[in-house]
Structure formats: structure tokens, C-alpha cells
Design an enzyme around this catalytic site. Structure first.
Site, PDB file in Angstrom:
ATOM      1  N   THR A   1       2.181 -56.769  31.899  1.00 24.78           N
ATOM      2  CA  THR A   1       0.876 -57.419  31.703  1.00 24.78           C
ATOM      3  C   THR A   1       0.299 -57.095  30.332  1.00 24.78           C
ATOM      4  OG1 THR A   1      -1.422 -57.345  32.456  1.00 24.78           O
ATOM      5  CG2 THR A   1      -0.107 -55.422  32.948  1.00 24.78           C
ATOM      6  N   ASP A   2      -0.575 -57.973  29.845  1.00 25.71           N
ATOM      7  CA  ASP A   2      -1.270 -57.687  28.573  1.00 25.71           C
ATOM      8  C   ASP A   2      -2.209 -56.483  28.710  1.00 25.71           C
ATOM      9  OD1 ASP A   2      -3.263 -58.890  30.133  1.00 25.71           O
ATOM     10  OD2 ASP A   2      -3.796 -60.419  28.646  1.00 25.71           O
ATOM     11  N   GLU A   3      -2.552 -56.120  29.959  1.00 32.44           N
ATOM     12  CA  GLU A   3      -3.523 -55.028  30.138  1.00 32.44           C
ATOM     13  C   GLU A   3      -2.984 -53.675  29.671  1.00 32.44           C
ATOM     14  OE1 GLU A   3      -5.894 -54.929  33.628  1.00 32.44           O
ATOM     15  OE2 GLU A   3      -5.963 -57.103  33.792  1.00 32.44           O
TER      16      GLU A   3
ATOM     17  N   TYR B   1      -4.930 -49.528  37.213  1.00 28.07           N
ATOM     18  CA  TYR B   1      -3.876 -50.556  37.316  1.00 28.07           C
ATOM     19  C   TYR B   1      -3.079 -50.620  36.017  1.00 28.07           C
ATOM     20  CZ  TYR B   1      -1.870 -55.234  36.746  1.00 28.07           C
ATOM     21  OH  TYR B   1      -1.018 -56.280  36.454  1.00 28.07           O
TER      22      TYR B   1
ATOM     23  N   LYS C   1       0.954 -49.836  35.148  1.00 32.51           N
ATOM     24  CA  LYS C   1       1.875 -50.817  34.574  1.00 32.51           C
ATOM     25  C   LYS C   1       2.466 -50.293  33.257  1.00 32.51           C
ATOM     26  CE  LYS C   1       2.664 -54.489  35.941  1.00 32.51           C
ATOM     27  NZ  LYS C   1       3.691 -54.989  36.912  1.00 32.51           N
TER      28      LYS C   1
ATOM     29  N   TYR D   1     -19.423 -60.339  37.019  1.00 32.34           N
ATOM     30  CA  TYR D   1     -19.611 -58.936  36.632  1.00 32.34           C
ATOM     31  C   TYR D   1     -20.340 -58.841  35.288  1.00 32.34           C
ATOM     32  CZ  TYR D   1     -15.896 -57.857  40.076  1.00 32.34           C
ATOM     33  OH  TYR D   1     -15.120 -57.741  41.212  1.00 32.34           O
TER      34      TYR D   1
HETATM   35  P1  NAD Z   1       0.300 -60.399  43.963  1.00 31.82           P
HETATM   36  O1  NAD Z   1      -0.607 -59.264  44.290  1.00 31.82           O
HETATM   37  O2  NAD Z   1      -0.102 -61.782  44.282  1.00 31.82           O
HETATM   38  O3  NAD Z   1       1.727 -60.162  44.660  1.00 31.82           O
HETATM   39  C1  NAD Z   1       2.369 -58.923  44.694  1.00 31.82           C
HETATM   40  C2  NAD Z   1       3.555 -59.025  45.648  1.00 31.82           C
HETATM   41  O4  NAD Z   1       4.263 -57.777  45.617  1.00 31.82           O
HETATM   42  C3  NAD Z   1       3.162 -59.261  47.106  1.00 31.82           C
HETATM   43  O5  NAD Z   1       3.993 -60.241  47.687  1.00 31.82           O
HETATM   44  C4  NAD Z   1       3.351 -57.910  47.764  1.00 31.82           C
HETATM   45  O6  NAD Z   1       3.649 -57.986  49.145  1.00 31.82           O
HETATM   46  C5  NAD Z   1       4.520 -57.355  46.955  1.00 31.82           C
HETATM   47  N1  NAD Z   1       4.574 -55.878  46.972  1.00 31.82           N
HETATM   48  C6  NAD Z   1       3.559 -55.025  46.674  1.00 31.82           C
HETATM   49  N2  NAD Z   1       3.982 -53.750  46.809  1.00 31.82           N
HETATM   50  C7  NAD Z   1       5.288 -53.815  47.164  1.00 31.82           C
HETATM   51  C8  NAD Z   1       6.269 -52.821  47.437  1.00 31.82           C
HETATM   52  N3  NAD Z   1       5.988 -51.520  47.375  1.00 31.82           N
HETATM   53  N4  NAD Z   1       7.521 -53.232  47.773  1.00 31.82           N
HETATM   54  C9  NAD Z   1       7.809 -54.547  47.872  1.00 31.82           C
HETATM   55  N5  NAD Z   1       6.914 -55.528  47.626  1.00 31.82           N
HETATM   56  C10 NAD Z   1       5.667 -55.164  47.276  1.00 31.82           C
HETATM   57  O7  NAD Z   1       0.628 -60.232  42.414  1.00 31.82           O
HETATM   58  P2  NAD Z   1       0.815 -61.335  41.277  1.00 31.82           P
HETATM   59  O8  NAD Z   1      -0.506 -61.723  40.744  1.00 31.82           O
HETATM   60  O9  NAD Z   1       1.755 -62.362  41.768  1.00 31.82           O
HETATM   61  O10 NAD Z   1       1.529 -60.445  40.160  1.00 31.82           O
HETATM   62  C11 NAD Z   1       2.945 -60.299  40.150  1.00 31.82           C
HETATM   63  C12 NAD Z   1       3.342 -59.419  38.978  1.00 31.82           C
HETATM   64  O11 NAD Z   1       2.888 -59.990  37.759  1.00 31.82           O
HETATM   65  C13 NAD Z   1       2.735 -58.013  39.030  1.00 31.82           C
HETATM   66  O12 NAD Z   1       3.716 -57.109  38.595  1.00 31.82           O
HETATM   67  C14 NAD Z   1       1.576 -58.077  38.040  1.00 31.82           C
HETATM   68  O13 NAD Z   1       1.343 -56.816  37.483  1.00 31.82           O
HETATM   69  C15 NAD Z   1       2.116 -59.054  37.022  1.00 31.82           C
HETATM   70  N6  NAD Z   1       1.106 -59.833  36.269  1.00 31.82           N
HETATM   71  C16 NAD Z   1       0.131 -60.521  36.952  1.00 31.82           C
HETATM   72  C17 NAD Z   1      -0.758 -61.323  36.237  1.00 31.82           C
HETATM   73  C18 NAD Z   1      -1.856 -62.111  36.944  1.00 31.82           C
HETATM   74  O14 NAD Z   1      -2.686 -62.709  36.274  1.00 31.82           O
HETATM   75  N7  NAD Z   1      -1.879 -62.170  38.270  1.00 31.82           N
HETATM   76  C19 NAD Z   1      -0.670 -61.396  34.843  1.00 31.82           C
HETATM   77  C20 NAD Z   1       0.328 -60.658  34.184  1.00 31.82           C
HETATM   78  C21 NAD Z   1       1.218 -59.905  34.924  1.00 31.82           C
HETATM   79  O1  DAU Z   2      -4.476 -59.877  32.093  1.00 30.39           O
HETATM   80  C1  DAU Z   2      -3.499 -59.891  33.082  1.00 30.39           C
HETATM   81  C2  DAU Z   2      -4.085 -59.341  34.356  1.00 30.39           C
HETATM   82  O2  DAU Z   2      -4.992 -60.327  34.840  1.00 30.39           O
HETATM   83  C3  DAU Z   2      -3.037 -59.012  35.413  1.00 30.39           C
HETATM   84  O3  DAU Z   2      -2.209 -57.996  34.934  1.00 30.39           O
HETATM   85  C4  DAU Z   2      -3.715 -58.588  36.722  1.00 30.39           C
HETATM   86  O4  DAU Z   2      -2.727 -58.414  37.729  1.00 30.39           O
HETATM   87  C5  DAU Z   2      -4.685 -59.661  37.152  1.00 30.39           C
HETATM   88  O5  DAU Z   2      -5.386 -59.235  38.297  1.00 30.39           O
HETATM   89  C6  DAU Z   2      -5.661 -60.004  36.035  1.00 30.39           C
HETATM   90  O6  DAU Z   2      -6.590 -58.920  35.820  1.00 30.39           O
HETATM   91  P1  DAU Z   2      -8.166 -59.181  35.558  1.00 30.39           P
HETATM   92  O7  DAU Z   2      -8.903 -57.979  35.936  1.00 30.39           O
HETATM   93  O8  DAU Z   2      -8.382 -59.757  34.202  1.00 30.39           O
HETATM   94  O9  DAU Z   2      -8.395 -60.391  36.616  1.00 30.39           O
HETATM   95  P2  DAU Z   2      -9.571 -60.700  37.643  1.00 30.39           P
HETATM   96  O10 DAU Z   2      -9.289 -62.060  38.203  1.00 30.39           O
HETATM   97  O11 DAU Z   2      -9.797 -59.593  38.590  1.00 30.39           O
HETATM   98  O12 DAU Z   2     -10.842 -60.791  36.695  1.00 30.39           O
HETATM   99  C7  DAU Z   2     -10.901 -61.722  35.615  1.00 30.39           C
HETATM  100  C8  DAU Z   2     -12.225 -61.500  34.921  1.00 30.39           C
HETATM  101  O13 DAU Z   2     -13.292 -61.918  35.798  1.00 30.39           O
HETATM  102  C9  DAU Z   2     -12.515 -60.048  34.584  1.00 30.39           C
HETATM  103  O14 DAU Z   2     -13.231 -59.994  33.361  1.00 30.39           O
HETATM  104  C10 DAU Z   2     -13.408 -59.578  35.732  1.00 30.39           C
HETATM  105  C11 DAU Z   2     -14.184 -60.835  36.084  1.00 30.39           C
HETATM  106  N1  DAU Z   2     -14.601 -60.966  37.495  1.00 30.39           N
HETATM  107  C12 DAU Z   2     -13.648 -60.846  38.451  1.00 30.39           C
HETATM  108  C13 DAU Z   2     -13.977 -60.956  39.796  1.00 30.39           C
HETATM  109  C14 DAU Z   2     -12.921 -60.825  40.851  1.00 30.39           C
HETATM  110  C15 DAU Z   2     -15.920 -61.228  37.828  1.00 30.39           C
HETATM  111  O15 DAU Z   2     -16.785 -61.355  36.938  1.00 30.39           O
HETATM  112  N2  DAU Z   2     -16.249 -61.335  39.145  1.00 30.39           N
HETATM  113  C16 DAU Z   2     -15.343 -61.202  40.156  1.00 30.39           C
HETATM  114  O16 DAU Z   2     -15.721 -61.300  41.342  1.00 30.39           O
END
Ligand code: NAD
Ligand code: DAU
Length: 347
Positions: free
Chosen positions: A123-125, A148, A152, A205
Site C-alpha cells: 500500500t502507499d500508506e 496498519y 504493511k 473525520y
Molecule cells: P479486505 O479487508 O476486503 O479483504 C481481506 C481478505 O483477506 C478477506 O477475504 C479476509 O478474509 C482475508 N484474510 C484476512 N486475514 C487472513 C488470514 N490470516 N488468512 C487468510 N485470509 C485472511 O481487503 P482489501 O481491501 O481487498 O485489500 C487487499 C490487500 O490490498 C491488502 O493486503 C491491503 O493491504 C491491500 N491494499 C488495499 C487497498 C484498498 O484501498 N483497499 C489499497 C492498497 C493496498
Molecule cells: O491508501 C491505501 C489504503 O487505503 C489501503 O492500504 C487501506 O487498506 C484502505 O483501507 C485505505 O485506507 P484509508 O484509511 O485511506 O481508507 P478509508 O476508506 O478508511 O478512509 C479514506 C479517507 O476517508 C480517510 O482520510 C479517512 C476518511 N474517512 C473514512 C471513514 C471510514 C472519513 O472521513 N469518515 C469515515 O467514516
């Protein structure tokens, strides 16, 4: 190929993509099905002869190694993770366990089974937070700020260490914020869409001027697949669509698309340690692998709103059970302090 976390938001999109692109290959999905894992997300693969599901924890090295050997797996793509920042603020332990410990166990299993390539979905985080200008590059030092992000970043270090120490062929992709169908409604975009449908308060937020760099999940998965199939060993790729938006702009766009007005917005207590701005420089993957995003945000967001409208059954099921208590823990006190209750505005 063995994909972990394939029942989640991004992993399920990736599974659908690889089945379309390479129907003759076998794909094994290892997922323990946490609150975020949902087999409905990949229902269309249930009877696909080229797909297998193994319900297992990525920390269960024995089961994973057996699956790798049984199916003669060449490539692992590791999506499995605890993925939500707010949950990591409430309790960091599961993030250490799965994101760090799980990745390490998976790396060991990959070595033991002589897997040809290990792709880590990061992730970019991991880079931390930006000021008002500039963008993260692959050479930007890691400076994670949430539990988190720390987990990562630690996982990325282990992946790089296994490449350098053990010669494992690894690739790391780091993407910005994803949106699209099947996203679990703890994340900003689906949470705001569903609350707007219901006429409920939208909890923003702080001042809502934090910036995220949004990318459609299908564009992310296309980029991952190029990295899986074409990256050099040890490569790291940033993935992003050059689509920075302050949260308030995203929330206002959702209100417009759902026919609601801004009276639903509530500025609630901020997330502790909230990162102010993310922006990705994805020149490397564009230049080296020829990737470019296919979705523009306006259409992608409108289509996402339509998907959530047309999949109300999926939405109801994922919001039942433990999601309700999560939502109350996270938002009830904040919303009441912000001067509006959760159901205010229900027509
Ligand atoms: P998600 O939370 O929707 O899905 C996570 C999945 O992993 C679920 O199906 C869960 O059951 C499975 N899982 C969790 N713990 C496990 C374990 N111990 N063993 C086996 N399976 C397990 O997540 P997502 O948003 O689809 O993200 C997927 C990946 O991409 C993550 O690694 C996250 O860090 C990365 N990522 C997410 C975003 C985003 O915006 N959502 C952006 C950049 C990177
Ligand atoms: O940047 C990549 C990341 O993006 C991934 O690695 C993470 O898995 C994914 O969860 C996401 O993280 P963020 O914290 O950026 O996403 P989130 O959707 O939780 O929040 C996006 C922005 O919105 C952040 O600035 C917080 C804000 N927010 C979020 C929620 C849930 C609010 O203001 N109110 C809310 O209720």
C-alpha cells in the site's frame, strides 16, 4: 497460481480477472474468511473447474505448503490482510499477526515449496503522509504512521529480506485507495453511499480536507497482473491513477449521485494520527510495463453507486451481524457529539 485473501474486495476482483485472462490455468484461493471475507464476492467461480477454494489462515504454514505442493503452484499473490486503518487504531494485534506473521509464514512456505514468484500486495500508506505538494516514489523511504501501515511496511521489509537473503523471486506492488463493487462498507466510499441511500448522517473525520488518490479496483488488478507476469525479480511498483481528491469532494459527489443534500454531512472527531495526504507517482509501472488506468473517477464512482443500488441484498447481508456493533463502536458517540443522530434525515 495461489491467491490469498481472494474472498475480500481486491482479491476477488483479481480472481475474476485471472480466470478471464488465463482460463487454462488453475487458481487456488486461500482465505480464512474474516469479517471482510465473503464467498458471495466470488460466487461466479464456485463451479469453475479451474478454481479451488481452501479455507485456511495464511499463518497455517503446513496447510499452505500442502496446497502449494498438491497443486504445483508457481506463483503466490498475497492479498490476505487486516486492511482497515480504524480497526488498527482500536486494536493493532491482529494486524501484527496476519500482516506481518502471516506474510512471514507464507514466505517460508514459498521457499519450502520452491515457488517461482511471490507477489506482495502492499500500500502507499507505507510511505507515510505528504504535505500539500509532491508524490510518493518507489525510492521514498518508508515512514508508516498508523498501526496498519506499520504492519504493511514490516511485511514489505520481510519480502525484500527474503529476496536478498534467500534469493526468492519477489515483487511488491504499492497502490493508493481503491473503490468499486464489493468493497466492504467500513471504507469511506461504500459507507457514504449506503448511508446516503438510507438518508443517514455521513461521518466526515475532522475537516474532511484529507486527500486520497483514488483508483478503480479493476485498474489496480490489471496493474497487479502485469507485475505478476512481467516484472523483474525484486521489483517494486507504485500503482495510482493520478486522481487526488479531498474527502469532502468525494462525499459531495456521492450526495449528488444519490440525490441527497449536504445537510447529511457531520464533521465528527478525527481519526487519531490521520494521514493528511497521499499521492502516487506511478511512472515506473506506466513506463516499464505499459500500464495505464482505464476508468475515470466520475464514471467509476457513478457506476459504483449504481452497483451498490442494484446489489441491496449483498449490502444487507454484509451489514448484518458484527458490522452493526462495529458501526456503533466507531460512530455512535462521534455522531452524537457532532449534534446529529445516526438516523437523522431519514425520509
Ligand atoms: P479486505 O479487508 O476486503 O479483504 C481481506 C481478505 O483477506 C478477506 O477475504 C479476509 O478474509 C482475508 N484474510 C484476512 N486475514 C487472513 C488470514 N490470516 N488468512 C487468510 N485470509 C485472511 O481487503 P482489501 O481491501 O481487498 O485489500 C487487499 C490487500 O490490498 C491488502 O493486503 C491491503 O493491504 C491491500 N491494499 C488495499 C487497498 C484498498 O484501498 N483497499 C489499497 C492498497 C493496498
Ligand atoms: O491508501 C491505501 C489504503 O487505503 C489501503 O492500504 C487501506 O487498506 C484502505 O483501507 C485505505 O485506507 P484509508 O484509511 O485511506 O481508507 P478509508 O476508506 O478508511 O478512509 C479514506 C479517507 O476517508 C480517510 O482520510 C479517512 C476518511 N474517512 C473514512 C471513514 C471510514 C472519513 O472521513 N469518515 C469515515 O467514516
Amino acid at each position: 497460481m495461489l491467491v490469498t485473501g481472494g474472498a475480500g474486495f481486491i482479491g476477488s476482483c483479481y480472481l475474476r480477472l485471472v480466470r478471464r485472462l488465463r482460463p487454462d490455468d488453475l487458481v487456488v484461493n486461500v482465505d480464512v474468511l474474516t469479517y471482510a471475507g465473503n464467498l458471495e464476492n466470488i460466487q461466479e467461480l464456485a463451479h469453475d473447474p479451474g478454481y479451488r477454494f481452501v479455507r485456511a489462515d495464511i499463518r497455517d504454514q503446513q496447510t499452505v505448503t500442502a496446497a502449494l505442493r498438491q497443486h504445483d503452484i508457481e506463483v503466490i499473490v498475497n492479498f490476505a490482510a487486516e486492511s482497515h486503518v480504524d480497526r488498527s487504531v482500536a486494536s493493532a494485534e491482529p494486524f501484527l499477526d496476519t500482516n506481518v506473521g502471516g506474510t512471514l509464514r507464507l514466505l517460508e512456505a514459498a521457499r519450502a515449496a520452491k515457488v517461482k514468484r511471490f507477489v506482495q500486495i502492499s500500500t502507499d500508506e507505507v510511505y507515510g503522509s505528504l504535505g500539500s505538494t509532491g508524490a510518493f516514489e518507489e525510492s521514498t523511504p518508508m515512514a508508516p504512521r498508523s498501526p496498519y501501515a506499520a504492519s504493511k511496511a514490516a511485511a514489505d521489509h520481510f519480502v525484500a529480506a527474503f529476496h536478498h537473503t534467500h534469493g526468492l523471486d519477489t515483487v511488491i506492488t504499492r497502490c493508493s485507495n481503491n473503490y468499486g463493487p464489493y468493497q466492504f462498507p467500513e471504507k469511506l466510499i461504500p459507507l457514504m453511499i449506503l448511508n446516503a441511500f438510507d438518508g443517514k448522517a455521513l461521518p466526515v473525520y475532522g475537516d474532511g480536507m484529507q486527500v486520497r488518490d483514488w483508483i478503480h479496483v479493476e485498474d489496480h488488478c490489471q496493474a497487479i497482473d502485469l507485475a505478476v507476469t512481467r516484472a523483474a525479480p525484486g521489483a517494486v511498483y507504485n500503482i495510482g491513477a493520478e486522481n487526488e481528491r479531498p474527502n469532502m469532494d468525494v462525499v459531495r459527489a456521492i450526495l449528488k449521485l444519490t440525490g441527497r443534500d449536504e445537510s447529511l454531512i457531520r464533521h465528527v472527531t478525527d481519526r487519531p494520527g490521520h494521514d493528511r495526504r497521499y499521492a502516487m507517482n506511478a511512472t515506473r509501472i506506466r513506463r516499464d510495463l505499459g500500464w495505464s488506468p482505464g476508468h475515470d473517477f466520475e464514471h467509476g464512482l457513478a457506476d459504483t453507486v449504481t452497483w451498490f443500488r442494484e446489489n441491496s441484498g449483498w449490502c444487507e447481508r454484509v451489514r448484518s451481524g458484527t458490522y452493526r456493533s462495529y458501526y456503533d463502536d466507531q460512530y455512535a458517540a462521534r455522531l452524537s457529539a457532532a449534534g446529529g443522530n445516526d438516523s437523522e434525515g431519514v425520509p
